[in-house]
Design an enzyme around this catalytic site. Structure first.
Site, PDB file in Angstrom:
ATOM      1  N   LYS A   1       0.869  -1.174   0.000  1.00 21.39           N
ATOM      2  CA  LYS A   1       0.000   0.000   0.000  1.00 21.39           C
ATOM      3  C   LYS A   1       0.907   1.224   0.000  1.00 21.39           C
ATOM      4  O   LYS A   1       1.677   1.423   0.948  1.00 21.39           O
ATOM      5  CB  LYS A   1      -0.904   0.000   1.239  1.00 21.39           C
ATOM      6  CG  LYS A   1      -1.605   1.341   1.475  1.00 21.39           C
ATOM      7  CD  LYS A   1      -2.558   1.296   2.653  1.00 21.39           C
ATOM      8  CE  LYS A   1      -3.009   2.687   3.063  1.00 21.39           C
ATOM      9  NZ  LYS A   1      -3.967   2.673   4.177  1.00 21.39           N
TER      10      LYS A   1
ATOM     11  N   GLY B   1      -8.712   7.982  10.250  1.00 25.27           N
ATOM     12  CA  GLY B   1      -9.039   7.951  11.675  1.00 25.27           C
ATOM     13  C   GLY B   1     -10.141   8.889  12.111  1.00 25.27           C
ATOM     14  O   GLY B   1     -10.407   9.028  13.304  1.00 25.27           O
TER      15      GLY B   1
ATOM     16  N   ALA C   1      -9.754   4.615   4.496  1.00 19.87           N
ATOM     17  CA  ALA C   1      -9.628   5.757   5.405  1.00 19.87           C
ATOM     18  C   ALA C   1     -10.940   6.492   5.667  1.00 19.87           C
ATOM     19  O   ALA C   1     -11.719   6.767   4.763  1.00 19.87           O
ATOM     20  CB  ALA C   1      -8.600   6.769   4.910  1.00 19.87           C
ATOM     21  N   GLY C   2     -11.145   6.796   6.938  1.00 22.33           N
ATOM     22  CA  GLY C   2     -12.264   7.641   7.342  1.00 22.33           C
ATOM     23  C   GLY C   2     -13.586   6.923   7.548  1.00 22.33           C
ATOM     24  O   GLY C   2     -14.549   7.524   8.024  1.00 22.33           O
TER      25      GLY C   2
ATOM     26  N   ASN D   1      -9.325   0.497   9.534  1.00 18.74           N
ATOM     27  CA  ASN D   1      -8.389   0.307  10.637  1.00 18.74           C
ATOM     28  C   ASN D   1      -8.969   0.850  11.937  1.00 18.74           C
ATOM     29  O   ASN D   1      -9.479   0.099  12.765  1.00 18.74           O
ATOM     30  CB  ASN D   1      -7.030   0.945  10.314  1.00 18.74           C
ATOM     31  CG  ASN D   1      -5.976   0.587  11.342  1.00 18.74           C
ATOM     32  OD1 ASN D   1      -6.263   0.129  12.448  1.00 18.74           O
ATOM     33  ND2 ASN D   1      -4.736   0.774  11.008  1.00 18.74           N
ATOM     34  N   THR D   2      -8.943   2.177  12.076  1.00 14.93           N
ATOM     35  CA  THR D   2      -9.329   2.804  13.348  1.00 14.93           C
ATOM     36  C   THR D   2     -10.691   2.324  13.867  1.00 14.93           C
ATOM     37  O   THR D   2     -10.837   2.021  15.055  1.00 14.93           O
ATOM     38  CB  THR D   2      -9.362   4.337  13.172  1.00 14.93           C
ATOM     39  OG1 THR D   2      -8.059   4.738  12.749  1.00 14.93           O
ATOM     40  CG2 THR D   2      -9.723   5.045  14.468  1.00 14.93           C
TER      41      THR D   2
END
Lengths: 63, 254
Positions: B95, B156, B182-183, B204-205
């Site tokens: 990535k 995040g 993301a997000g 992820n987050t």
């Protein structure tokens, strides 16, 4: 003096000896000397010179 | 089932391992939430700290490791991290994440394109994390990246799909897989991404910082599956006025 991950270290020897000295888990780290990746198979014969800039890296959780 | 980067996968949910409270969750997510792709990052080792096991030791052998170049601020650093990753993991999935700004962590599309050109030539399966820009997505497709990973919102932030109007053209116009990265903060955001036609999402987050990451991974897994099924069967159009679902004649005359 060597620079290892930005710390100064009085050490002479090979990469393999440096990793032994630092008691690192060698299976999970990679080594760069002056920005160049040194392959694992070369660790024993690669002798570190004065003023070499050594970076020892490993994997962490990341996105 | 879908094929990407030479692998046939069952799950369209990719998971980032940053911020996980405990790496043993990785195999639980693999076996219970059926997550097959995990991202990891490369960092310098602290020389004075007690050495814990590397995250790699917690990733099941059958899972796919995607090395993230996060921390890179230019294409040269990203290439170096990718090479370290391949040396240590023998995975060629990378990535490409290059950021110069730490406030929003927006990817630098220009440096990313330069890194990708070189990494594709070096035989990597390249997954660039990009600002949602159709022009750059098409250029990346031209040079041979495996997929593009446009952001939904800053990393995040849990804000969800903040730029649908920019993501839709990418999904419509590029032939390679599009992974929304993301997000994404909630399973419903992930379902929305899949309904739009994304091929996968990377979370992820929202999983790693949940009270119970495994339960949240299960929730995301179901949402991704639901959104994908709905996309495949075709979403219905919206109407301005009510369209009765029960027949409008033969009412009881009371």
């Amino acid at each position: 003096m060597l620079k290892v991950n930005d710390k100064e270290l009085n050490f002479t020897g090979s990469i393999k000896e440096l990793l032994d000295y630092l008691k690192l888990n060698q299976s999970s780290c990679a080594v760069l000397v002056n920005g160049e990746i040194i392959k694992r198979k070369d660790w024993e014969k690669y002798l570190l010179k004065n003023d070499d800039y050594v970076e020892i890296v490993s994997f962490v959780g990341g996105g | 089932m879908f094929t990407i980067g030479g692998k046939t996968l069952k799950s369209r949910l990719f998971v980032g391992t940053g911020k996980l409270p405990d790496y043993t969750l990785i195999s639980k997510m693999y076996y219970e939430a059926k997550v097959e792709v995990f991202t990891v990052a490369v960092r310098r080792i602290g020389l004075n700290t007690k050495h814990e096991k590397s995250v790699l030791e917690f990733i099941p052998k059958e899972a796919v490791i995607m090395v993230n170049t996060s921390g890179a601020t230019n294409y040269k650093e990203a290439i170096k991290i990718a090479q370290i990753g391949r040396e240590l993991t023998s995975s060629d999935w990378v990535k490409v994440e290059i950021e110069k700004d730490t406030k929003y962590l927006f990817p630098d599309n220009y440096e990313t394109l330069k890194a990708c050109e070189i990494l594709v030539k070096e035989g990597f399966k390249v997954f660039p994390y990009i600002y949602p820009d159709l022009t750059i997505a098409k250029e990346l497709e031209q040079i041979g990246v495996t997929a593009v990973m446009p952001l939904a919102a800053p990393i995040g932030t849990n804000k969800g799909i903040g730029c649908e109007v920019l993501l839709k053209p990418i999904i419509a116009e590029v032939e390679i897989p599009v992974i929304i990265d993301a997000g994404i903060g909630r399973p419903s955001h992930a379902a929305q991404a899949m309904e739009l036609g994304a091929d996968a999402v990377l979370i992820n987050t929202a999983i790693a910082t949940a009270k119970d990451p495994l339960v949240m991974a299960l929730a995301f897994s179901k949402a991704v599956e639901a959104g994908r099924l709905a996309y495949e069967i075709g979403l219905l159009k919206e109407y301005e006025y009510a369209q009765a679902s029960s027949p409008l004649d033969d009412f009881i005359k009371g």
